[in-house]
Design a protein around this motif. Structure first.
Motif, PDB file in Angstrom:
ATOM      1  N   ILE A 184      37.791  27.925  39.901  1.00  0.00           N
ATOM      2  CA  ILE A 184      39.110  27.894  40.381  1.00  0.00           C
ATOM      3  C   ILE A 184      40.496  27.159  39.902  1.00  0.00           C
ATOM      4  N   LYS A 185      40.646  27.053  38.343  1.00  0.00           N
ATOM      5  CA  LYS A 185      41.774  27.269  37.508  1.00  0.00           C
ATOM      6  C   LYS A 185      42.409  28.601  37.778  1.00  0.00           C
ATOM      7  N   THR A 186      42.202  29.443  37.301  1.00  0.00           N
ATOM      8  CA  THR A 186      41.591  30.413  36.545  1.00  0.00           C
ATOM      9  C   THR A 186      42.562  31.285  38.094  1.00  0.00           C
ATOM     10  N   GLU A 187      41.888  31.350  38.991  1.00  0.00           N
ATOM     11  CA  GLU A 187      41.826  32.160  40.747  1.00  0.00           C
ATOM     12  C   GLU A 187      43.524  30.872  41.211  1.00  0.00           C
ATOM     13  N   LEU A 188      43.590  29.576  40.497  1.00  0.00           N
ATOM     14  CA  LEU A 188      45.043  28.820  40.715  1.00  0.00           C
ATOM     15  C   LEU A 188      45.838  29.476  39.955  1.00  0.00           C
ATOM     16  N   GLU A 189      46.291  29.805  38.696  1.00  0.00           N
ATOM     17  CA  GLU A 189      47.210  29.710  37.770  1.00  0.00           C
ATOM     18  C   GLU A 189      47.442  31.741  38.118  1.00  0.00           C
ATOM     19  N   THR A 190      46.688  32.899  38.407  1.00  0.00           N
ATOM     20  CA  THR A 190      47.084  33.675  38.390  1.00  0.00           C
ATOM     21  C   THR A 190      47.418  33.620  39.815  1.00  0.00           C
ATOM     22  N   LEU A 191      47.181  33.015  41.163  1.00  0.00           N
ATOM     23  CA  LEU A 191      48.091  33.577  41.775  1.00  0.00           C
ATOM     24  C   LEU A 191      49.225  32.986  42.602  1.00  0.00           C
ATOM     25  N   ALA A 192      49.260  31.638  41.920  1.00  0.00           N
ATOM     26  CA  ALA A 192      51.186  31.220  41.273  1.00  0.00           C
ATOM     27  C   ALA A 192      52.013  31.675  40.482  1.00  0.00           C
ATOM     28  N   PHE A 193      50.892  32.014  39.547  1.00  0.00           N
ATOM     29  CA  PHE A 193      51.786  33.064  38.384  1.00  0.00           C
ATOM     30  C   PHE A 193      52.687  33.926  39.091  1.00  0.00           C
ATOM     31  N   ARG A 194      51.662  34.665  40.176  1.00  0.00           N
ATOM     32  CA  ARG A 194      51.876  36.026  40.907  1.00  0.00           C
ATOM     33  C   ARG A 194      53.207  35.902  41.313  1.00  0.00           C
ATOM     34  N   GLU A 195      53.733  34.878  42.310  1.00  0.00           N
ATOM     35  CA  GLU A 195      54.670  33.697  43.044  1.00  0.00           C
ATOM     36  C   GLU A 195      54.968  33.757  42.537  1.00  0.00           C
ATOM     37  N   LEU A 196      55.294  33.111  40.830  1.00  0.00           N
ATOM     38  CA  LEU A 196      56.681  32.263  40.164  1.00  0.00           C
ATOM     39  C   LEU A 196      57.101  33.802  39.567  1.00  0.00           C
ATOM     40  N   GLN A 197      56.410  34.330  38.723  1.00  0.00           N
ATOM     41  CA  GLN A 197      57.070  35.343  37.629  1.00  0.00           C
ATOM     42  C   GLN A 197      56.223  37.101  38.252  1.00  0.00           C
ATOM     43  N   PRO A 198      56.968  37.243  39.327  1.00  0.00           N
ATOM     44  CA  PRO A 198      56.133  38.272  40.135  1.00  0.00           C
ATOM     45  C   PRO A 198      56.223  39.705  39.160  1.00  0.00           C
ATOM     46  N   ASP A 199      57.517  39.279  38.608  1.00  0.00           N
ATOM     47  CA  ASP A 199      58.177  40.624  37.562  1.00  0.00           C
ATOM     48  C   ASP A 199      56.812  40.562  36.318  1.00  0.00           C
ATOM     49  N   ALA A 200      57.189  39.384  35.814  1.00  0.00           N
ATOM     50  CA  ALA A 200      55.624  39.349  34.574  1.00  0.00           C
ATOM     51  C   ALA A 200      54.592  39.654  34.798  1.00  0.00           C
ATOM     52  N   TYR A 201      53.991  38.890  36.148  1.00  0.00           N
ATOM     53  CA  TYR A 201      52.781  39.439  36.379  1.00  0.00           C
ATOM     54  C   TYR A 201      52.468  41.166  36.815  1.00  0.00           C
ATOM     55  N   ALA A 202      53.478  41.957  37.181  1.00  0.00           N
ATOM     56  CA  ALA A 202      53.154  43.007  37.121  1.00  0.00           C
ATOM     57  C   ALA A 202      53.243  43.831  36.369  1.00  0.00           C
ATOM     58  N   SER A 203      54.136  43.302  35.409  1.00  0.00           N
ATOM     59  CA  SER A 203      54.873  43.728  33.898  1.00  0.00           C
ATOM     60  C   SER A 203      52.802  43.900  33.465  1.00  0.00           C
ATOM     61  N   ILE A 204      52.322  42.332  32.954  1.00  0.00           N
ATOM     62  CA  ILE A 204      51.455  42.328  32.112  1.00  0.00           C
ATOM     63  C   ILE A 204      49.992  43.256  33.359  1.00  0.00           C
ATOM     64  N   MET A 205      49.350  42.979  34.127  1.00  0.00           N
ATOM     65  CA  MET A 205      48.749  43.622  35.111  1.00  0.00           C
ATOM     66  C   MET A 205      48.932  45.680  34.885  1.00  0.00           C
ATOM     67  N   ASN A 206      50.139  45.603  34.411  1.00  0.00           N
ATOM     68  CA  ASN A 206      50.437  47.562  33.418  1.00  0.00           C
ATOM     69  C   ASN A 206      50.336  48.010  33.093  1.00  0.00           C
ATOM     70  N   ARG A 207      49.949  46.978  32.026  1.00  0.00           N
ATOM     71  CA  ARG A 207      50.138  47.106  30.664  1.00  0.00           C
ATOM     72  C   ARG A 207      48.274  47.077  30.238  1.00  0.00           C
ATOM     73  N   ILE A 208      47.950  45.362  30.955  1.00  0.00           N
ATOM     74  CA  ILE A 208      46.475  45.745  31.305  1.00  0.00           C
ATOM     75  C   ILE A 208      45.332  47.014  32.050  1.00  0.00           C
ATOM     76  N   ALA A 209      46.333  47.814  32.388  1.00  0.00           N
ATOM     77  CA  ALA A 209      45.767  48.502  33.557  1.00  0.00           C
ATOM     78  C   ALA A 209      45.845  49.586  32.299  1.00  0.00           C
ATOM     79  N   PHE A 210      46.656  50.284  31.504  1.00  0.00           N
ATOM     80  CA  PHE A 210      46.889  51.169  31.181  1.00  0.00           C
ATOM     81  C   PHE A 210      46.215  51.063  29.814  1.00  0.00           C
ATOM     82  N   LEU A 211      45.756  49.751  28.854  1.00  0.00           N
ATOM     83  CA  LEU A 211      44.406  49.714  27.390  1.00  0.00           C
ATOM     84  C   LEU A 211      43.339  49.430  28.942  1.00  0.00           C
ATOM     85  N   ARG A 212      43.141  49.608  29.949  1.00  0.00           N
ATOM     86  CA  ARG A 212      41.925  50.274  30.785  1.00  0.00           C
ATOM     87  C   ARG A 212      42.121  51.581  30.910  1.00  0.00           C
TER      88      ARG A 212
END
Length: 728
Positions: A184-212
């Motif tokens: 629950i903690k991880t999902e709450l953090e992820t959903l809140a982070f996506r709302e509060l910092q959408p650019d940072a969230y998208a940037s980190i997800m893009n970098r994770i996808a690149f590493l993947r």
């Protein structure tokens, strides 16, 4: 019940029946019918019937195999708040236990509170009281918040979305962590982070996808290698691999002051074995097979976290240079890590995990003590955020008892964690056998001995460096009590003098007669109000003897002329700037300047340097320039930030930024800063090459935390090569 809700309800019933054949299904059906009737005609922001929300909340709880009362509470958790149903109705239909749980979850939206923040604080205060009696209140509340976050995108008001997300990140995610509910903690953090910092969230997800994409088979390959190593050593192990959540990656970038590429544990692998002995054997096998990353080993088996979490963590280097984290634990440790306090219901038939007792949680006891010390709900909310939302250090008493504290804690925090009276009477501390200053930051493994003296009282200066909410609340309470005692004594003397000057009686009976007129609850409150200047002593005299009040003079026909020698009054802007200087500890009227060498911000530890004819210059405590004043210690002055005026003031912070020399880099820089409410006041390019721009950027920010958020956001941008706080 609406057909759609009936479909959801059937799924809920099947899930409950699957893990608890003895569940009271008729009671759950009655709760479904009751909630559906109460919420009839109501809809969610996405247009669905409202009953789908409590059904989904109950469904989330089935993942943790909770008892029937918790499921029924989840179905009824909004009926008192959002419908005409009363707690008495709930108790008549479902018993006292369910009514008590529903009352604990219900918000206080019917109270007339002064602000949204006061409302949030009072709600949280009630939640803490309720969960101290029954931890199931918190389980239902977390499931309720999780479903609200999953559907947050349907809320049209952006400000409301951001407020809900911020509250989730500041309060509910840390609470979920504190009771060990990692999912629950991880999902709450992820959903809140996506709302509060959408650019940072998208940037980190893009970098994770690149590493993947670069190492598509890396997780699978390392998982197989670890599984093979365990098998060859004769250890039956379950091995899994995963990527860290985007918010945890963001936090580490922020706290460690590093770029994305410098993080060593973006990927984590979990090894689950049969016993504690096999945990340590597996650790030796991993360390033998891979190079160990220094400083990354943590033994949470011998020193568990406050929420009961136990595991071995280590960082190792793969042959190709990739750093990974490996967590090693037993099956029981894994269940507690995943389900936390709910592990009791998850394994109640096996008998291996004891029933949850909320009083076993030191942090919950601390919250209750803070609740007793805090002067109001908003102060309580402030201190509990301090208590929950930090990293931890593990220290020991001389007898070997473990004390868990936030990162940056001092011996004073340690003393208050041991006992409130130990903190109040603390006069010194020994750390690992050596007497050290009370403001010393504690490190993992420190043994701390507190030296006390009978009759000693808290030092108000401690509030400047303590980090735990309990210590700060206790010190602040003492300071307030001390200030009130001084005001009472001063106010009593002022009233005696005022009545004597008028030649009238001013005894307690006379004063008691004016309490209602002056809106004071007691004589002590009246004395304190006079002593603090809130009420003038002559005003009290005139309230007791109205006939002594002077008659108002008639208004003159011509306005009085100002004397020619009068000094010019400061303009509105000058007066506002003078008031906005948020520094405490200065003589009234003293001129204040901020040093251009270190650009101090609220949140920095600061000192003042007195300069004849210029007033005081404020420096950060670690400013290298201070060395030049070492020979004149009399010029140093002890100052601090005045928290009462910080919200209004803007301060300049300076960043040293290196960007890629390519189109869009400067635009990215300014956009990221603007989206985080920073304002560029000056930008200077100090170096240029075919690949990079080097520049100094001056920003108007609220405080150190605000600047830190901007730095972290810039580091998450692919155009920014590096960003540091500049000291010149």
């Amino acid at each position: 019940m609406p057909d759609g809700a009936l479909g959801f309800a059937q799924g809920l019933i099947e899930r409950v029946r699957a893990y608890d054949p003895r569940a009271d299904l008729p009671l759950i059906f009655r709760a479904l019918d009751f909630a559906a009737a109460a919420h009839a005609g109501q809809t969610r922001d996405n247009g669905d019937p409202y009953i789908t929300h409590p059904v989904e909340v109950a469904t989330i709880l089935t993942d943790f195999r909770v008892d029937t009362s918790s499921i029924v509470t989840a179905l009824l958790h909004d009926v008192v708040e959002d419908t005409g149903t009363t707690l008495a109705d709930v108790e008549r239909g479902f018993g006292r236990d369910v009514a008590r749980l529903v009352d604990g979850v219900t918000k206080l939206n019917r109270l007339e509170l002064t602000s949204e923040r006061s409302k949030q604080a009072e709600n949280f205060r009630k939640l803490v009281l309720a969960m101290s009696e029954d931890i199931r209140v918190l389980l239902v509340k977390l499931a309720d918040r999780l479903h609200n976050m999953r559907t947050l995108r349907f809320v049209r008001d952006e400000n409301r979305r951001r407020r809900i997300a911020a509250e989730t990140l500041e309060i509910y995610a840390p609470l979920a962590e504190r009771i060990g509910m990692d999912q629950i903690k991880t999902e709450l953090e992820t959903l809140a982070f996506r709302e509060l910092q959408p650019d940072a969230y998208a940037s980190i997800m893009n970098r994770i996808a690149f590493l993947r994409g670069e190492g598509a088979d890396l997780i699978e390959r390392v998982t197989e290698e670890l599984r093979k190593l365990m098998t060859e050593a004769g250890i039956a192990a379950e091995v899994t691999g995963r990527e860290k959540s985007p918010y945890s990656i963001w936090l580490k970038m922020h706290r460690r002051n590093v770029a994305f590429e410098q993080l060593s544990d973006i990927m984590a692998f979990r090894v689950i074995v049969g016993s504690i002995d096999e945990c340590y054997r597996a650790l030796g096998i991993v360390h033998s097979a891979y190079r160990v990353v220094p400083g990354r080993f943590k033994d949470y088996i011998s020193t568990p976290k406050p929420n009961g979490y136990r595991s071995l963590h280590t960082g190792v280097m793969l042959p190709e240079g990739q750093k990974i984290e490996v967590q090693i634990r037993t099956r029981e440790m894994h269940e507690i890590a995943e389900y936390g306090v709910a592990a009791h219901w998850h394994y109640k038939d096996k008998g291996s995990i004891p029933a949850p007792d909320p009083h076993q949680y030191r942090w919950l006891r601390s919250l209750l003590e803070i609740l007793e010390q805090a002067s109001g709900p908003e102060e309580f909310l402030e201190h509990t955020k301090l208590e929950m939302f930090r990293d931890q250090v593990f220290c020991f008493t001389p007898k070997g008892d473990l004390i868990t504290l936030p990162r940056g804690a001092t011996p004073v925090d340690f003393a208050y964690a041991v006992h409130s009276e130990v903190g109040d009477t603390c006069v010194g501390a020994k750390i690992n056998g050596r007497i050290m200053p009370l403001r010393t930051e504690l490190a993992n493994g420190d043994q701390v001995e507190i030296i006390t003296a009978r009759g000693h009282t808290p030092n108000p200066e401690w509030e400047r460096f303590v980090v735990t909410g309990k210590a700060r609340a206790r010190i602040r309470r003492f300071v307030h009590a001390q200030a009130k005692a001084r005001s009472i004594e001063q106010g009593r003397a002022m009233l005696v003098k005022a009545f004597r000057q008028e030649g009238v009686e001013g005894g307690e009976k006379v004063l008691e007669g004016v309490l209602k007129t002056l809106k004071q609850a007691s004589l002590e409150d009246l004395y304190a109000a006079v002593g603090s200047g809130a009420i003038g002593p002559r005003e009290v005299v005139f309230a007791a003897y109205p006939e002594l009040r002077p008659r108002p003079r008639p208004t003159p026909l011509l306005p009085a002329m100002s004397p020619r020698s009068a000094r010019p009054q400061p303009s509105g802007r000058e007066e506002e700037a003078r008031r906005a200087v948020p520094i405490a500890g200065l003589v009234s009227g003293m001129a204040v300047h901020y040093a251009g060498c270190c650009h101090p911000l609220p949140g920095d530890r600061i000192v003042g340097i007195i300069t004849t004819g210029k007033g005081v210059t404020i420096h950060t405590a670690d400013c290298p320039t201070l060395e030049s004043f070492a020979a004149t210690p009399e010029r140093f002055i002890d100052v601090s930030w005045d928290t009462d005026t910080l919200a209004e003031a803007k301060h300049t912070g300076r960043l040293a930024v290196v960007t890629a020399n390519q189109p869009g880099a400067l635009s990215t820089l300014t956009t990221v800063i603007a989206k985080r409410e920073g304002n560029i006041s000056n930008l200077k390019i100090v170096g240029r090459s075919p690949e990079f721009f080097e520049m100094l950027v001056d920003l108007e920010v609220r405080d150190l935390s605000h600047l830190g958020d901007i730095i972290a956001a810039l580091r998450a941008s692919p155009h920014i090569r590096s960003v540091e706080r500049a000291r010149a």
